[in-house]
Design a protein around this motif. Structure first.
Motif, mmCIF file in Angstrom:
data_model
loop_
_atom_site.group_PDB
_atom_site.id
_atom_site.type_symbol
_atom_site.label_atom_id
_atom_site.label_comp_id
_atom_site.label_asym_id
_atom_site.label_seq_id
_atom_site.Cartn_x
_atom_site.Cartn_y
_atom_site.Cartn_z
ATOM 1 N N GLU A 162 0.403 8.535 -8.081
ATOM 2 C CA GLU A 162 -0.019 7.442 -7.189
ATOM 3 C C GLU A 162 0.977 7.265 -6.047
ATOM 4 O OE1 GLU A 162 -0.920 3.769 -9.114
ATOM 5 O OE2 GLU A 162 -2.036 4.721 -10.742
ATOM 6 N N LEU A 163 2.245 7.405 -6.391
ATOM 7 C CA LEU A 163 3.258 7.293 -5.332
ATOM 8 C C LEU A 163 3.083 8.398 -4.294
ATOM 9 C CD1 LEU A 163 6.647 6.390 -7.099
ATOM 10 C CD2 LEU A 163 5.563 5.167 -5.210
ATOM 11 N N GLU A 164 2.839 9.615 -4.778
ATOM 12 C CA GLU A 164 2.668 10.755 -3.874
ATOM 13 C C GLU A 164 1.501 10.515 -2.939
ATOM 14 O OE1 GLU A 164 3.724 14.386 -2.224
ATOM 15 O OE2 GLU A 164 4.779 13.265 -3.802
ATOM 16 N N LEU A 178 11.614 -6.907 -13.618
ATOM 17 C CA LEU A 178 10.631 -6.028 -12.975
ATOM 18 C C LEU A 178 9.223 -6.637 -13.037
ATOM 19 C CD1 LEU A 178 11.951 -2.599 -14.278
ATOM 20 C CD2 LEU A 178 12.051 -3.443 -11.920
ATOM 21 N N ALA A 179 8.937 -7.333 -14.132
ATOM 22 C CA ALA A 179 7.612 -7.953 -14.246
ATOM 23 C C ALA A 179 7.419 -9.030 -13.187
ATOM 24 C CB ALA A 179 7.441 -8.544 -15.634
ATOM 25 N N ILE A 180 8.446 -9.853 -12.984
ATOM 26 C CA ILE A 180 8.351 -10.879 -11.940
ATOM 27 C C ILE A 180 8.270 -10.220 -10.566
ATOM 28 C CG2 ILE A 180 9.621 -12.752 -10.816
ATOM 29 C CD1 ILE A 180 10.674 -13.576 -13.541
ATOM 30 N N GLY A 181 9.025 -9.144 -10.411
ATOM 31 C CA GLY A 181 8.969 -8.427 -9.133
ATOM 32 C C GLY A 181 7.579 -7.905 -8.838
ATOM 33 N N LEU A 182 6.891 -7.418 -9.885
ATOM 34 C CA LEU A 182 5.523 -6.893 -9.693
ATOM 35 C C LEU A 182 4.571 -8.003 -9.252
ATOM 36 C CD1 LEU A 182 3.752 -4.387 -9.886
ATOM 37 C CD2 LEU A 182 3.293 -4.976 -12.279
ATOM 38 N N GLU A 183 4.755 -9.205 -9.821
ATOM 39 C CA GLU A 183 3.920 -10.328 -9.391
ATOM 40 C C GLU A 183 4.187 -10.680 -7.937
ATOM 41 O OE1 GLU A 183 3.750 -13.766 -11.923
ATOM 42 O OE2 GLU A 183 4.374 -12.590 -13.663
ATOM 43 N N LEU A 223 8.477 2.234 -12.018
ATOM 44 C CA LEU A 223 7.587 3.017 -11.152
ATOM 45 C C LEU A 223 6.393 2.188 -10.690
ATOM 46 C CD1 LEU A 223 7.578 6.437 -13.056
ATOM 47 C CD2 LEU A 223 8.564 5.983 -10.794
ATOM 48 N N ASP A 224 5.901 1.334 -11.585
ATOM 49 C CA ASP A 224 4.750 0.500 -11.233
ATOM 50 C C ASP A 224 5.091 -0.408 -10.056
ATOM 51 O OD1 ASP A 224 2.238 -0.519 -11.341
ATOM 52 O OD2 ASP A 224 2.552 -1.754 -13.126
ATOM 53 N N LEU A 225 6.289 -0.996 -10.102
ATOM 54 C CA LEU A 225 6.713 -1.862 -8.986
ATOM 55 C C LEU A 225 6.887 -1.038 -7.721
ATOM 56 C CD1 LEU A 225 7.618 -4.530 -7.821
ATOM 57 C CD2 LEU A 225 9.877 -4.184 -8.840
ATOM 58 N N GLY A 226 7.383 0.184 -7.853
ATOM 59 C CA GLY A 226 7.541 1.033 -6.679
ATOM 60 C C GLY A 226 6.208 1.361 -6.039
ATOM 61 N N VAL A 227 5.177 1.633 -6.883
ATOM 62 C CA VAL A 227 3.833 1.911 -6.349
ATOM 63 C C VAL A 227 3.330 0.709 -5.567
ATOM 64 C CG1 VAL A 227 1.443 2.344 -6.985
ATOM 65 C CG2 VAL A 227 3.278 3.596 -8.140
ATOM 66 N N ALA A 228 3.515 -0.507 -6.151
ATOM 67 C CA ALA A 228 3.027 -1.722 -5.483
ATOM 68 C C ALA A 228 3.717 -1.922 -4.147
ATOM 69 C CB ALA A 228 3.247 -2.934 -6.386
ATOM 70 N N LEU A 229 5.007 -1.638 -4.094
ATOM 71 C CA LEU A 229 5.740 -1.807 -2.842
ATOM 72 C C LEU A 229 5.321 -0.761 -1.826
ATOM 73 C CD1 LEU A 229 9.329 -2.638 -4.196
ATOM 74 C CD2 LEU A 229 7.725 -4.213 -3.109
ATOM 75 N N ALA A 230 5.100 0.486 -2.302
ATOM 76 C CA ALA A 230 4.689 1.561 -1.387
ATOM 77 C C ALA A 230 3.342 1.266 -0.766
ATOM 78 C CB ALA A 230 4.660 2.894 -2.142
ATOM 79 N N LYS A 248 13.589 1.878 0.222
ATOM 80 C CA LYS A 248 14.779 1.067 0.006
ATOM 81 C C LYS A 248 14.858 0.617 -1.443
ATOM 82 C CE LYS A 248 17.496 -2.211 2.580
ATOM 83 N NZ LYS A 248 17.583 -3.072 3.744
ATOM 84 N N TYR A 249 13.700 0.321 -2.032
ATOM 85 C CA TYR A 249 13.660 -0.115 -3.420
ATOM 86 C C TYR A 249 14.198 0.974 -4.340
ATOM 87 C CZ TYR A 249 11.472 -0.647 -8.034
ATOM 88 O OH TYR A 249 11.244 -0.705 -9.384
ATOM 89 N N PHE A 250 13.710 2.205 -4.188
ATOM 90 C CA PHE A 250 14.149 3.285 -5.071
ATOM 91 C C PHE A 250 15.628 3.616 -4.863
ATOM 92 C CE2 PHE A 250 9.498 4.394 -5.210
ATOM 93 C CZ PHE A 250 9.341 4.117 -6.557
#
Length: 1006
Positions: A46-48, A116-121, A78-85, A94-96
């Motif tokens: 998903e990130l790719e 990370l869960a709060i970050g995803l929200e 990774l889930d949070l990274g996908v949401a940010l991307a 910057k997150y990674f």
């Protein structure tokens, strides 16, 4: 089989970016940590698809994540990274890059997963907030449980939707804010900060003040005790900022100090609640109120009526606010006459200024000496300040307020007794003593304590320093001299006996033995109590009964009506030596005191003797007796050379308060303006305005000339027509001699007008009255009045009762006139007239002619000029003072006059008025020479006209005849307004001034 293929695919995916060896190790670590290869591959895929760069960045960050954590949070990471991307590829990169370091600072798998869960929200709402939250999460976790963090972060999301810059800064400040404010106050706090955003010169939002607020206010609020008080401080600041951002900033910066100055949390809450009522209407007045509340409350005291008195003071200010915002500012800043009256009404004591005149007359009646009564500096903040008398005997300084007793009558009586005590020192010669009469004592001390190699003392204080315990000998001298003075006062003035005895019993109390009194301290304490008339039974404990009895017997030598100040010093020396001999077996007098003396609170000593070693702690529990100064007793030669010190640092004379200072006018405190870097500093510290005003105008006495002829300053009130009140202590007048210059212009004027001067002198000489004038028809005299005798005989023959006024008396007549000429030398006098000369040059020429005329008529006169810049620097220049003779010095000062800055007429007129009131004459005149209307910054238009009018009205009310000469052709439209019923003349041709000015004076005085 499927898991094996997923592992192979994951290994292949990682190897492409990290190499085979690193990929193999990481794949194994992921599986050991419970990672699911298929799920990880899905996330990477998903990130790719979303961002190839983000996908590569995630893989490249895995070794660092492995090094700092146990890879357990790989899937939520990774889930949070996908949401940010999906929101921003740059944010994902910057997150990674940063997240491995951030997660490594958080201890525990559960905590990292929760972060990370709060970050995803948050990522579903705002990527920027999420990234800032992650950076701050270690500090947030240290400040509060993570389950409570979400509401704080939600506020950040809302704020970021309004303004990203402010929202992100708020996220950064959450850790420091949590310990200061509860969650329900955060929104008002942010509202406060948002109100500080202002447009810059380009019309765009300027965030400097708001960002400074967010960064510094948590620490400032943390300096305030109590969440309830902090919340009210924030709420009040929000209201102020709504009216004026600068007012909000000033309040926040000063609030910790102001809250600490209030006596209790209840007072803090009350002051803030009343502040809300005021802030809704006027921000600047609110700041004035908040700044002065600690002083006013301190003066009101802690009695049962304190709250009601404060309410009355506040209500009076609100009534003024109803019709004048400017008046309310002056009232709550305690700058106006109404404010002073209201504070005095609220006081729980008696201000010195209310009784100063009575005390002055009382002291004059006692000792026959004309003394000034002034207030002790800082006597409001020092509740037990003791009276002093100056070295020259001309000034008695007393506390600015007394509130020892519940009634005004008792406090006034205490003032009288304190003044009587100091007057006794003047009347009975305490400071008339000289060291020349103590030569034998000095030599005995030097020999006894090995001081022969030291220079002879130049004062009694220096002699005391020769003793091992200088504070002990000082106390012995003080208590014996005070006892002698009280004995003589009671003999000479029996009406004081009862009050002196009662006061001694109430105010001289024993020091607490719990403080660890040494034997010598206990003995001196007993001697003090015996000197006030207390019985030996109650004053002396049995432990030192024999020692005190022996020493008290020695003291009786000076407790006689024929004893002198010299006898007291000798007796104090004998008592010291005898105490030394008595206590020597106990080794109580061996260790000498250190020479540095630290002031102690009256009646309170160190907790124990051990803390002060064997040092002697001075007696401090004799409040009603003044503080004697042995520095005033010097060699006779020093007195002849005029080397007596003075203590009167502050005087209250005339309509102003005098400040003796060597500082130049330019050193006056100017208006301070805060810059962006100082927006939320510690706040400006204000001097005690209330104390200044309570000392203001203590005596209605004229201002005397400065004896040194140098610079001195004095403060005067100023009339503000907008508030219909005087602003007290408002203007600072700096009096100094005018600068000397070339006398060439004076010589040229004398030469050019020699014929006119000769005529002027002849005419003005004719105005001198004859030395003796024949006065007929007197009831007694040196000669017979023949006309009256004939008239009496005719009346008798006609059957009438003849008059008995048949003598001639020759009476000496003099022109009893003093006049002050006050010349405006503001910058406008540099303008040129038709013949090319400047106005200042023509004015100087006029003064030359006038001086010749005044010298011929013989009237007392002073010649002064004025200018300045701002209310704190009004320059009053002496060209010729009243007692100076006309000569070269006057010519040089007159020749050195030049245009300076602005003209604040009211302050100059008040100072000239004070100087005239110092002249013992029947007729006093003030002649003002100006080239236009007053102007000094904001001192202009209606304000300046009304103040000048008020100053002239004050002069008339005090028996001075003012006359104003103006050389402004367009002056008619404002002259009538400014001068009112004061006489004035307009000279439309400035060239005519030299001829007109002497004529005007002649008309005024004949």
């Amino acid at each position: 089989m499927a898991d094996s293929r997923a592992q192979d695919r994951l290994l292949s995916c990682l190897a492409g970016e990290l190499g085979q060896a690193t990929a193999s190790r990481l794949a194994a670590r992921l599986i050991d940590a419970g990672g699911q290869p298929a799920a990880i591959l899905t996330m990477l895929g998903e990130l790719e698809e979303t961002s190839a760069k983000a996908g590569r960045a995630a893989i490249e960050a895995l070794p660092e994540l492995d090094r700092r954590t146990d890879l357990s949070p790989i899937l939520p990471w990774l889930d949070l990274g996908v949401a940010l991307a999906q929101s921003s590829g740059a944010t994902a990169l910057k997150y990674f890059k940063d997240s491995p370091r951030i997660l490594g600072l958080i201890e525990g798998r559960d905590s990292r997963a929760a972060v990370l869960a709060i970050g995803l929200e948050l990522a579903e709402q705002d990527a920027n907030v999420t990234l800032e939250y992650l950076k701050t999460s270690p500090q947030i976790l240290a400040a509060l449980p993570l389950e409570q963090a979400k509401p704080w972060l939600d506020i950040g999301v809302e704020l970021t939707a309004v303004d990203v810059v402010v929202g992100l800064e708020y996220i950064r400040q959450i850790p420091s804010l949590v310990s200061v404010l509860p969650l329900d106050v955060v929104r008002p706090w942010l509202s406060f900060g948002m109100k500080l955003i202002a447009p810059n010169s380009l019309g765009k939002p300027d965030y400097i003040a708001t960002m400074e607020f967010l960064r510094t206010s948590p620490a400032i609020l943390g300096d305030i005790e109590g969440v309830a008080v902090r919340s009210k401080v924030v709420a009040l600041g929000t209201i102020l900022a709504d009216h004026s951002p600068q007012a909000g900033i000033d309040w926040l910066a000063e609030s910790p100090r102001l809250m600490r100055l209030l006596p209790s949390p209840d007072w803090q809450v009350k002051v803030l609640q009343y502040g809300f009522l005021l802030a809704d209407k006027e921000a600047e007045a609110t700041l004035c109120y908040l700044r002065r509340c600690p002083e006013v409350i301190g003066l009101i005291g802690e009695g049962p009526q304190a709250g009601a008195r404060f309410d009355d003071w506040f209500k009076a200010g609100m009534e003024i606010l109803a019709y004048s915002a400017e008046g309310a500012r002056a009232y709550f800043a305690v700058e106006s006459q109404k404010a002073l009256a209201s504070v005095e009404q609220a006081l729980s004591g008696v201000p010195l200024r209310q009784v100063a005149r009575k005390l002055k007359l009382f002291v004059q009646g006692l000792c026959g000496t004309d003394v000034a009564i002034t207030s002790l500096p800082d006597s409001l903040s020092v509740a037990t300040a003791r009276a002093t008398v100056s070295g020259d005997g001309r000034t008695i300084s007393l506390p600015a307020i007394l509130r020892r007793y519940p009634t005004a009558v008792e406090n006034e009586r205490l003032y009288l007794l304190m003044a009587a005590h100091e007057a006794g020192h003047l009347e009975f010669g305490t400071y008339r003593l000289t060291l020349d009469r103590l030569t034998d004592v000095i030599e005995a001390v030097r020999h006894r304590y090995g001081r022969e190699h030291q220079a002879a003392p130049d004062s009694l204080a220096a002699l005391f320093r020769f003793y091992p315990h200088p504070r002990l000998i000082h106390d012995l001298w003080t208590l014996l001299e005070d006892a002698r003075i009280e004995l003589l006062l009671q003999r000479e003035y029996p009406g004081l006996r009862r009050d002196l005895s009662r006061l001694a019993g109430e105010t001289v109390t024993p020091r607490n033995p719990a403080h660890g009194l040494t034997v010598k301290e206990l003995i001196v304490d007993c001697l003090l109590r015996l000197s006030t008339g207390e019985s030996e039974t109650s004053a002396v404990p049995s432990a030192v009964k024999d020692e005190v009895a022996l020493l008290w017997t020695r003291c009786q030598a000076v407790l006689k009506t024929d004893s002198t100040a010299e006898d007291v010093v000798r007796c104090a020396h004998d008592v010291y030596v005898q105490m030394e001999e008595i206590l020597a077996p106990r080794a109580e007098m061996i260790q000498a005191d250190r020479m540095t003396e630290e002031p102690q609170e009256l009646g309170v000593g160190p907790p124990s003797s051990e803390q002060s070693g064997d040092e002697y702690r001075p007696v401090t529990n004799w409040v009603y007796r003044g503080a004697m100064n042995p520095e005033f007793i010097k060699q006779e030669m020093g007195r002849e050379n005029g080397q007596q010190p003075e203590l009167n640092r502050t005087a209250s004379q005339g309509d102003g308060s005098t400040e003796h200072s060597g500082s130049s006018p330019g050193s006056a405190r100017g208006e301070q303006q805060s810059t962006s870097g100082e927006l939320l500093g510690s706040g400006r510290f204000l001097p005690s305005a209330v104390e200044e005003l309570l000392a203001f105008d203590a005596e209605q006495e004229p201002v005397l000339s400065s004896p040194s002829g140098g610079e001195r300053t004095i403060r005067y009130p100023e009339w503000d027509h907008r508030i219909q009140d005087y602003r007290l202590n408002w203007c600072r007048v700096v009096e100094r001699p005018a600068e000397a210059g070339s006398d060439e212009s004076v010589s040229v004027a004398l030469t050019a007008h020699r014929i006119a001067i000769r005529s002027l002198r002849r005419f003005f000489e004719s105005l001198r009255p004859p030395a003796f004038q024949r006065a007929p028809g007197q009831a007694d005299g040196e000669d017979i009045d023949l006309d009256a005798v004939v008239r009496r005989a005719a009346e008798l023959r006609a059957g009438l009762e003849g008059g008995d006024r048949i003598y001639i008396r020759r009476e000496k007549r003099e022109r009893d006139v003093a006049v002050a000429f006050l010349v405006d030398i503001s910058g406008s006098t540099s303008r040129q007239v038709e013949d090319g000369r400047r106005v200042i040059d023509i004015a100087k020429e006029s003064l030359v002619l006038l001086c010749e005329a005044m010298d011929a008529v013989g009237d007392q006169y002073g010649l002064y000029a004025y200018s300045g810049q701002g209310r704190t620097s009004v320059e009053f220049l002496t060209i010729k003072d009243f007692d100076e003779r006309l000569g070269p010095a006057t010519a040089q000062r007159l020749g050195g006059l030049r245009p300076l800055q602005q003209n604040r007429d009211g302050a100059a007129i008040r100072h000239a008025t004070a100087k005239l009131l110092a002249r013992e004459v029947k007729t006093r005149m003030l002649i003002l020479l100006s080239d236009g209307r007053p102007l000094d910054g904001d001192y202009k238009d209606e304000y300046s006209l009304e103040d000048t009018k008020a100053a002239l009205r004050e002069a008339r009310r005090r028996g001075i005849n003012p006359f104003c000469v103006t050389i402004d052709r367009e002056a008619d439209f404002y002259l009538r307004r400014m001068y009112g019923d004061v006489q004035y003349a307009v000279i439309d041709r400035v060239e005519a001034l030299p001829a007109k000015l002497p004529q005007i004076y002649r008309q005024l005085t004949t």
